[in-house]
Design a protein around this motif. Structure first.
Motif, PDB file in Angstrom:
ATOM      1  N   GLY A   1       0.805  -1.214   0.000  1.00  0.00           N
ATOM      2  CA  GLY A   1       0.000   0.000   0.000  1.00  0.00           C
ATOM      3  C   GLY A   1       0.838   1.264   0.000  1.00  0.00           C
ATOM      4  N   ASN A   2       2.143   1.133   0.305  1.00  0.00           N
ATOM      5  CA  ASN A   2       3.007   2.306   0.280  1.00  0.00           C
ATOM      6  C   ASN A   2       3.527   2.511  -1.145  1.00  0.00           C
ATOM      7  OD1 ASN A   2       5.474   4.025   0.552  1.00  0.00           O
ATOM      8  ND2 ASN A   2       4.914   3.924   2.712  1.00  0.00           N
TER       9      ASN A   2
ATOM     10  N   SER B   1       1.597   5.690   3.464  1.00  0.00           N
ATOM     11  CA  SER B   1       0.336   4.976   3.275  1.00  0.00           C
ATOM     12  C   SER B   1      -0.407   5.009   4.605  1.00  0.00           C
ATOM     13  CB  SER B   1       0.597   3.523   2.854  1.00  0.00           C
ATOM     14  OG  SER B   1       1.192   2.791   3.922  1.00  0.00           O
TER      15      SER B   1
END
Length: 345
Positions: free
Chosen positions: A22-23, A109
């Protein structure tokens, strides 16, 4: 070149990549196993990595926000996150051969912060944890004040016959004398740049702010608490907050390396950074143990500071002769000059 990295670290990379899921940084870097840690309370986990665009070797630093959530105080997660983000931005602003080089700016994130830097072997904190752990075998000798003892407060022991575990973040490595000489010189050059070109005080010179690259060069990082100096008089003191039990320890400089004037008068100067550097040098030659071991207690700090000059004096025979005078001056409780021009020469 990186075929071995890819093949031997598939499982580790998968796990590490999932930590950063997600980052946005995962778009640009293949992230391998964690190899070290650094920063306030060692909050940054440092992973081996390479850049996808050109296979350039690097390190990716990852901070998991859930670490700050364990502090159980409103807004502390946000406070720590913003502090760490701003520290990376500050590192990017101060470009110098002795300051950690950033390859990719901080990305965020919902769960993590991450940024990429030049390849890192370990933080000085990781290496000193290994050196301190080697003294566990000599705990009985140390307790008796024998040759294996470190200078400073008595080390806490576990149940009878049980030796402390080696910290998980310890990194096995032994320094050559020449490495230490140049390492201290590199830190002095980094501080000279910050003080006289950047016009800032670092405020947290300690082992977790010192990173050792895979080329063996010592780089200064940990810019969470920098303060702008008085532009008209760089040697003058400026106001700065003392260490407080009312603030998260992750949001403050390392108390064990903090200059006494910061705690007693709420002021600091470039000499405060030199005091901290002197304490780092002392820790290196004290089996990895800081002379002040306050345990995040201001009362312990004040009590141990009363005997600091005696502890420094007892430690001096362990230091190379060329370092003794400068270190004893830097690590003094009283107003102290900086290191002489011959320091580390």
């Amino acid at each position: 070149m990186f075929a071995k990295f890819k093949s031997t670290n598939v499982a580790a990379a998968t796990t590490s990549q999932s930590v950063a899921d997600g980052n946005p940084i995962t778009q640009y870097f293949e992230i391998g196993k964690p190899v070290a840690c650094a920063g306030p309370e060692l909050a940054w986990r440092i992973h081996d990595a390479y850049r996808k665009s050109d296979n350039k070797e690097c390190s990716v630093f990852i901070f998991e926000k859930k670490v700050a959530e364990k502090l159980h105080k409103p807004r502390r997660k946000e406070t720590i996150t913003e502090l760490l983000k701003s520290s990376v931005k500050t590192l990017e602003r101060f470009r110098h051969p002795r300051i950690l080089q950033i390859y990719h700016t901080v990305e965020e994130s919902a769960d993590t912060l991450a940024f990429a830097s030049e390849p890192i072997f370990a933080s000085l904190s990781n290496v000193l944890a290994f050196h301190e752990s080697k003294t566990y075998d000599n705990a009985n000798v140390a307790a008796a004040g024998g040759a294996g003892a470190g200078v400073g407060p008595a080390q806490t022991q576990g149940p009878a016959g049980v030796q402390p575990q080696r910290p998980a973040h310890a990194k096995e490595y032994s320094f050559l004398d020449m490495e230490l000489k140049y390492g201290f010189l590199q830190l002095t050059e980094a501080l000279a740049y910050l003080h006289y070109s950047g016009h800032v005080i670092h405020r947290n010179v300690c082992p977790s702010s010192v990173l050792i690259t895979k080329r063996g060069i010592w780089k200064l990082a940990g810019m969470e608490y920098v303060e702008r100096m008085n532009e008209t008089d760089l040697n003058s003191s400026i106001p700065c907050p003392p260490w407080s039990n009312r603030v998260s320890k992750m949001a403050q400089p390392n108390l064990d390396f903090m200059a006494p004037e910061t705690q007693s008068t709420s002021k600091c100067s470039l000499l405060s950074d030199m005091f901290s550097l002197g304490m780092v040098i002392c820790a290196v030659f004290n089996n990895g143990r800081p002379l002040i071991q306050a345990g995040n207690s201001t009362s312990n700090y004040a009590k141990q500071m009363e005997t600091l000059d005696d502890m420094v004096h007892k430690l001096m025979p362990r230091l190379p002769i060329a370092l003794q005078e400068a270190t004893s001056r830097m690590a003094s409780r009283d107003a102290r000059p900086g290191p002489p021009p011959s320091f580390c020469s």
